[in-house]
Design an enzyme around this catalytic site. Sequence first.
Site, mmCIF file in Angstrom:
data_model
loop_
_atom_site.group_PDB
_atom_site.id
_atom_site.type_symbol
_atom_site.label_atom_id
_atom_site.label_comp_id
_atom_site.label_asym_id
_atom_site.label_seq_id
_atom_site.Cartn_x
_atom_site.Cartn_y
_atom_site.Cartn_z
ATOM 1 N N ASP A 79 39.124 2.305 -42.744
ATOM 2 C CA ASP A 79 40.418 1.214 -42.558
ATOM 3 C C ASP A 79 40.249 1.319 -44.824
ATOM 4 O O ASP A 79 39.254 1.683 -44.576
ATOM 5 C CB ASP A 79 39.723 0.835 -41.581
ATOM 6 C CG ASP A 79 38.647 -0.112 -42.105
ATOM 7 O OD1 ASP A 79 38.336 0.435 -42.825
ATOM 8 O OD2 ASP A 79 37.940 -1.429 -40.736
ATOM 9 N N SER A 80 41.426 0.964 -44.326
ATOM 10 C CA SER A 80 41.259 0.619 -45.894
ATOM 11 C C SER A 80 40.991 -0.705 -46.491
ATOM 12 O O SER A 80 40.584 -1.077 -47.593
ATOM 13 C CB SER A 80 43.295 0.618 -46.567
ATOM 14 O OG SER A 80 43.057 -0.731 -45.972
ATOM 15 N N ASP A 265 40.575 2.202 -31.371
ATOM 16 C CA ASP A 265 39.258 1.972 -31.835
ATOM 17 C C ASP A 265 39.641 0.470 -31.215
ATOM 18 O O ASP A 265 39.984 -0.051 -31.311
ATOM 19 C CB ASP A 265 39.169 2.128 -33.184
ATOM 20 C CG ASP A 265 39.674 1.187 -33.846
ATOM 21 O OD1 ASP A 265 38.893 0.349 -34.460
ATOM 22 O OD2 ASP A 265 40.745 1.100 -35.112
ATOM 23 N N CYS A 303 28.430 5.771 -12.749
ATOM 24 C CA CYS A 303 28.605 6.028 -13.414
ATOM 25 C C CYS A 303 27.243 7.087 -13.655
ATOM 26 O O CYS A 303 26.061 7.342 -13.491
ATOM 27 C CB CYS A 303 28.333 4.922 -14.565
ATOM 28 S SG CYS A 303 28.171 5.155 -16.744
ATOM 29 N N CYS A 305 25.765 7.936 -17.118
ATOM 30 C CA CYS A 305 25.081 7.757 -18.255
ATOM 31 C C CYS A 305 23.928 8.256 -18.284
ATOM 32 O O CYS A 305 23.245 7.512 -17.261
ATOM 33 C CB CYS A 305 25.673 7.098 -18.684
ATOM 34 S SG CYS A 305 25.198 5.012 -18.398
ATOM 35 N N CYS A 308 22.461 4.169 -16.537
ATOM 36 C CA CYS A 308 22.920 4.367 -15.229
ATOM 37 C C CYS A 308 22.368 5.588 -14.305
ATOM 38 O O CYS A 308 21.532 4.222 -12.776
ATOM 39 C CB CYS A 308 24.026 4.473 -15.042
ATOM 40 S SG CYS A 308 24.568 2.688 -15.747
ATOM 41 N N HIS A 334 24.889 2.426 -22.609
ATOM 42 C CA HIS A 334 26.788 2.402 -21.229
ATOM 43 C C HIS A 334 27.548 2.250 -21.648
ATOM 44 O O HIS A 334 28.785 2.907 -20.531
ATOM 45 C CB HIS A 334 26.068 1.229 -20.162
ATOM 46 C CG HIS A 334 26.948 1.196 -19.348
ATOM 47 N ND1 HIS A 334 26.987 2.130 -18.221
ATOM 48 C CD2 HIS A 334 27.386 0.163 -19.211
ATOM 49 C CE1 HIS A 334 27.905 1.336 -17.323
ATOM 50 N NE2 HIS A 334 29.132 0.604 -18.152
#
Length: 375
Positions: A79-80, A265, A303, A305, A308, A334
Site C-alpha cells: 500500500d502507499s 486483504d 479443517c 490444517c 487441527c 489456523h
Amino acid sequence: MARAGRLITPHGAVETPVFMPVGTLASVKGVSQDILEELGVQILLGNTYHLYLRPGVEQVRKLGGLHRFMAWPRAILTDSGGFQVFSLTDLRKVTEEGVTFRSHLDGSSHFFSPESAMDAQIGLGADIIMAFDECTEYPADRERMRASMELTLRWAERSKKHFEEHKNEVPWRNHVGAAAQSLFGIVQGGMDRALRKESAERTIEIGFPGYAIGGLSVGEPRALTREVVESTLEYLPTDKPRYLMGVGTPEEIVEYANLGIDMMDCVLPTRAARHGLLFTSEGKISIKQARYAGDEAPLDPNCGCRVCQRYSRAYLRHLYASNEVLAQVLNTVHNLSFYLDTMRAVRHSIPLGKETGSPCVQSHNSSASPVRVRS
C-alpha cells in the site's frame, strides 16, 4: 457477478479471487515464509509506512528489494502508506503537496507526497503498488468528502506520472527480466454514492491496470460498507482487477467475492489469532475460555490444517492461558488456513456456476460465469 481470473505478476501468477495476508513489516506475525507457502499463500501485502520507518526503503533496496530481503519468491503488493498516515490523526498535516507526519516510533517528522510514495514503493520492489491517496474519515460532510476525493484524484495523476518516469528503477528488474511493477489507482469519495461514481470514472480516465476501492472500514456500519462497495463496482471496468482494501470477516470476503471483487486483504485473521479468537466452520471460538480446558476435540473437525490435525482445543487453550509464543503461532496458522481455504472454495465454485454461501459450508446455484483477468 463473481469472477475467476489470473493476475500475471513478475513473481508468479495469482488465482483470483484472492485473499492477501498482511505482512506489515515484511513478516506475517508468527508465521515463517515456508509455512505461508505450504498454506498456499499466493500474494502478501507489505506496508510502506512501516517499512519506510524501519528498516528503511534504502536498506531494503540495497538488499535486493522485499522479495530477496524477506526470502519470499511469490507476489507482493504494497500500500502507499496513505491509510496509516490517515490513522495518525493528531500527528499529521495534509497540504496539496503531501502529508507531514510524526513517526509513531520516536516522534520524528517525515513527509509523504505522491512522488515520494512512488519512490518508496519502487524501492521496496513490490509487484503491485498503490497510488498515494487520502482516506476520508467517517463521518464527514459532503463538502469534506468532495475535497478529499478531488485531492486523491490530483495525487493519482501525480503518482502515475512519477511512476512512469521511474518504474525502471525497481531493484529486481535485472533479475526478473522485462516484467515491471503495476500501479493501481484508488477510488475514494467517502460514503457518498454519487461521489464514488465520479471518483471511479475519473480514476479510470487517468488509466491504471487495476483499481482499488479505498476509504472503507473506517468506522461505518457494515451494511453501509456493502452498499458503497456494490454501487462502486457498477462503474469499475470488467477487464481490470478490482481490489477491496482492508475488509473483512470470513463471511464478508465470500460476500464481496460473490459481488465481483478480485482481491482482498485484512489484518483480522492474524490480529484475532493473537487475541485467542479463532474462525471455524462451526462459528467463532474464543480459545481463552475455561470451558475448553478439558476439550480433547480438534479446534475444527472440518479443517485439514496442521493445527487441527494435531492439537486439541485443550492444548491450544493451555498455550494461550500460559502466554506461550506457540499459542500465537498456531492460532495464526489456523486462522490464515481458514481464510485461504474459504477463498479456495469460492474460486472452485465460480466455474461450476455456483455461489458460495457461508465459509466452507454448502453452495447454491447462481448464474456466475468465469472472467479471466490479466495484469
